[in-house]
Design an enzyme around this catalytic site. Structure first.
Site, mmCIF file in Angstrom:
data_model
loop_
_atom_site.group_PDB
_atom_site.id
_atom_site.type_symbol
_atom_site.label_atom_id
_atom_site.label_comp_id
_atom_site.label_asym_id
_atom_site.label_seq_id
_atom_site.Cartn_x
_atom_site.Cartn_y
_atom_site.Cartn_z
ATOM 1 C CG ASP A 35 -1.387 2.211 5.824
ATOM 2 O OD1 ASP A 35 -1.397 2.044 7.070
ATOM 3 O OD2 ASP A 35 -1.497 3.318 5.296
ATOM 4 C CG HIS A 40 -2.071 -0.948 1.087
ATOM 5 N ND1 HIS A 40 -2.666 -1.552 2.160
ATOM 6 C CD2 HIS A 40 -2.735 -1.403 -0.013
ATOM 7 C CE1 HIS A 40 -3.660 -2.319 1.744
ATOM 8 N NE2 HIS A 40 -3.710 -2.247 0.428
ATOM 9 C CG HIS A 89 -7.876 -1.154 -4.116
ATOM 10 N ND1 HIS A 89 -7.308 -0.040 -3.570
ATOM 11 C CD2 HIS A 89 -6.912 -2.098 -4.109
ATOM 12 C CE1 HIS A 89 -6.057 -0.300 -3.245
ATOM 13 N NE2 HIS A 89 -5.790 -1.546 -3.560
ATOM 14 N N GLY A 141 -2.509 -1.671 -8.226
ATOM 15 C CA GLY A 141 -3.505 -2.431 -7.465
ATOM 16 C C GLY A 141 -4.943 -2.001 -7.708
ATOM 17 N NE ARG A 149 -12.814 -15.261 -1.702
ATOM 18 C CZ ARG A 149 -13.154 -14.042 -2.120
ATOM 19 N NH1 ARG A 149 -13.372 -13.087 -1.261
ATOM 20 N NH2 ARG A 149 -13.301 -13.784 -3.400
ATOM 21 C CG ASP A 192 -10.345 -5.051 -6.271
ATOM 22 O OD1 ASP A 192 -11.305 -5.775 -6.571
ATOM 23 O OD2 ASP A 192 -10.147 -3.922 -6.758
ATOM 24 C CG ASP A 226 -4.619 -5.408 -5.355
ATOM 25 O OD1 ASP A 226 -3.378 -5.381 -5.300
ATOM 26 O OD2 ASP A 226 -5.343 -4.561 -4.787
ATOM 27 C CE LYS A 278 2.502 2.149 -3.929
ATOM 28 N NZ LYS A 278 2.018 0.785 -3.897
#
Length: 129
Positions: free
Chosen positions: A85, A12, A92, A60, A101, A95, A65, A16
């Site tokens: 973060d 995130h 998002h 992302g 998952r 996502d 992602d 970075k």
């Protein structure tokens, strides 16, 4: 063979710098793995470690992602290092949750912070030996 194994790197925005520094400190180990990364994270890693081969996907929020999720589902990615973060809302977020998952469903090692990423680097080193 370890050189054919693939690790995905995502961070995130507020993480970075941490990912770039993590890659710099562990570039010898990462060099033995194929690396894919979301767009901006991949650029930051390449800037920090110009000797690493990094395949940059989309950013992302623009589908990166999901691209990595698809690579997990098809067996192309065997490990995920995702510096999350937890203090910043992500538009998002759905996502991000889907990606996590998939890592769980396909039972691949996943690090969401620096401490766990260090453990995965130790594993990556042992895979090389």
């Amino acid at each position: 063979m370890a050189s054919e194994r693939c690790v995905a790197l995502i961070a995130h925005d507020e993480k970075k710098d941490d990912m770039a520094e993590f890659a710099r400190r562990n570039r010898q180990t990462l060099a033995n793995w194929r690396i894919v990364a979301t767009g901006t994270t991949g650029g930051r890693v390449q800037d920090a470690c110009p000797d690493l081969q990094v395949t940059r996907l989309k950013s992302g929020p623009l589908g990166g992602d999901q691209q990595i999720g698809a690579m997990i589902a098809t067996g192309e990615v065997q490990m995920l290092i995702f510096f999350v973060d937890p203090l910043t809302a992500m538009p998002h977020d759905v996502d991000v949750k889907a990606l996590m998952r998939l890592a769980i469903v396909y039972d691949i090692p996943m690090a969401l912070n620096l401490a766990t990423a260090g453990q995965l680097i130790d594993f990556m080193r042992s895979e090389r030996a």
